[in-house]
Scaffold this motif. Sequence first.
Motif, PDB file in Angstrom:
ATOM      1  N   PRO A 106       1.022  -0.688  -3.631  1.00 53.54           N
ATOM      2  CA  PRO A 106       1.934  -1.842  -3.541  1.00 53.54           C
ATOM      3  C   PRO A 106       2.074  -2.366  -2.108  1.00 53.54           C
ATOM      4  O   PRO A 106       1.764  -1.676  -1.132  1.00 53.54           O
ATOM      5  N   ALA A 107       2.616  -3.565  -2.005  1.00 47.36           N
ATOM      6  CA  ALA A 107       2.885  -4.185  -0.699  1.00 47.36           C
ATOM      7  C   ALA A 107       3.805  -3.286   0.122  1.00 47.36           C
ATOM      8  O   ALA A 107       4.665  -2.583  -0.423  1.00 47.36           O
ATOM      9  N   ASP A 108       3.591  -3.274   1.425  1.00 47.35           N
ATOM     10  CA  ASP A 108       4.428  -2.545   2.380  1.00 47.35           C
ATOM     11  C   ASP A 108       4.426  -1.035   2.174  1.00 47.35           C
ATOM     12  O   ASP A 108       5.397  -0.352   2.517  1.00 47.35           O
ATOM     13  N   PHE A 127       5.746  11.446   8.267  1.00 47.04           N
ATOM     14  CA  PHE A 127       6.842  10.816   7.529  1.00 47.04           C
ATOM     15  C   PHE A 127       7.654  11.937   6.900  1.00 47.04           C
ATOM     16  O   PHE A 127       7.224  13.094   6.863  1.00 47.04           O
ATOM     17  N   SER A 128       8.820  11.595   6.406  1.00 50.12           N
ATOM     18  CA  SER A 128       9.659  12.562   5.709  1.00 50.12           C
ATOM     19  C   SER A 128       9.142  12.676   4.274  1.00 50.12           C
ATOM     20  O   SER A 128       9.101  11.689   3.545  1.00 50.12           O
ATOM     21  N   VAL A 154       5.778   1.868   4.426  1.00 50.34           N
ATOM     22  CA  VAL A 154       5.383   1.891   5.837  1.00 50.34           C
ATOM     23  C   VAL A 154       6.595   2.037   6.745  1.00 50.34           C
ATOM     24  O   VAL A 154       6.491   2.601   7.840  1.00 50.34           O
ATOM     25  N   SER A 155       7.752   1.592   6.288  1.00 50.44           N
ATOM     26  CA  SER A 155       8.964   1.730   7.093  1.00 50.44           C
ATOM     27  C   SER A 155       9.372   3.189   7.280  1.00 50.44           C
ATOM     28  O   SER A 155      10.145   3.505   8.178  1.00 50.44           O
ATOM     29  N   GLN A 156       8.845   4.100   6.444  1.00 53.13           N
ATOM     30  CA  GLN A 156       9.185   5.513   6.552  1.00 53.13           C
ATOM     31  C   GLN A 156       8.194   6.309   7.404  1.00 53.13           C
ATOM     32  O   GLN A 156       8.396   7.498   7.634  1.00 53.13           O
ATOM     33  N   SER A 173       5.524  -0.374  10.221  1.00 55.64           N
ATOM     34  CA  SER A 173       4.403  -1.174   9.717  1.00 55.64           C
ATOM     35  C   SER A 173       3.442  -1.605  10.817  1.00 55.64           C
ATOM     36  O   SER A 173       2.484  -2.319  10.562  1.00 55.64           O
ATOM     37  N   GLN A 174       3.684  -1.158  12.036  1.00 54.63           N
ATOM     38  CA  GLN A 174       2.883  -1.615  13.173  1.00 54.63           C
ATOM     39  C   GLN A 174       1.490  -0.994  13.191  1.00 54.63           C
ATOM     40  O   GLN A 174       1.322   0.134  13.601  1.00 54.63           O
TER      41      GLN A 174
END
Length: 174
Positions: free
Chosen positions: A127-129, A71-72, A152-154, A60-61
């Motif tokens: 959506p969020a994130d 991303f995968s 975003v984590s992916q 998320s940075q």
Amino acid sequence: MQRAIGRRRNRKAFLAAAIVVIAVVVVRTQVIDSVTVTSDSMEPTVCRGDTLALARGQGSQGISRDDIVTFSSPSDGDLAIKRVVATAGHRVAIKDAQLEVDGIAVDEPYVDHASIDGVYFGPVTVPADTVFVMGDNRERSIDSRVYGPIPVSQVTGRLLWRLSSACEDQVGGS
């Protein structure tokens, strides 16, 4: 005495070389990565065969609209590279090939709008994130229009620069 000085210099040179090697390994494995593109979904911006330098571990940075990220892929698990066209809270739509974010047409000179004339999508709210990603080669790209926004984590990397380009090799046929 001269030998002792020479040995100390050799040890210092060896230590300096070792530090440089360790720094390169850390940067290469933790900070910067290189990949070779295997898809044409980002043409003409990034071509099949291009070698790219990526900032690793973005998560998320600081991901923002227009970033090109990896991303995968949810569709097949392979490494995917796409452009972030919208972030959390934005409303995305395509109206007759024209991308709109929050109702405002986005200037995308890298997209061949004629190849996707008559295409409509959405609107959807991101959506969020998550981020909404699309390939620049919209006609051939499997992206968030198919598998939805990407958490975003992916996100595993963000494009820094192109190390080598295969784009010129593809002009005029292949």
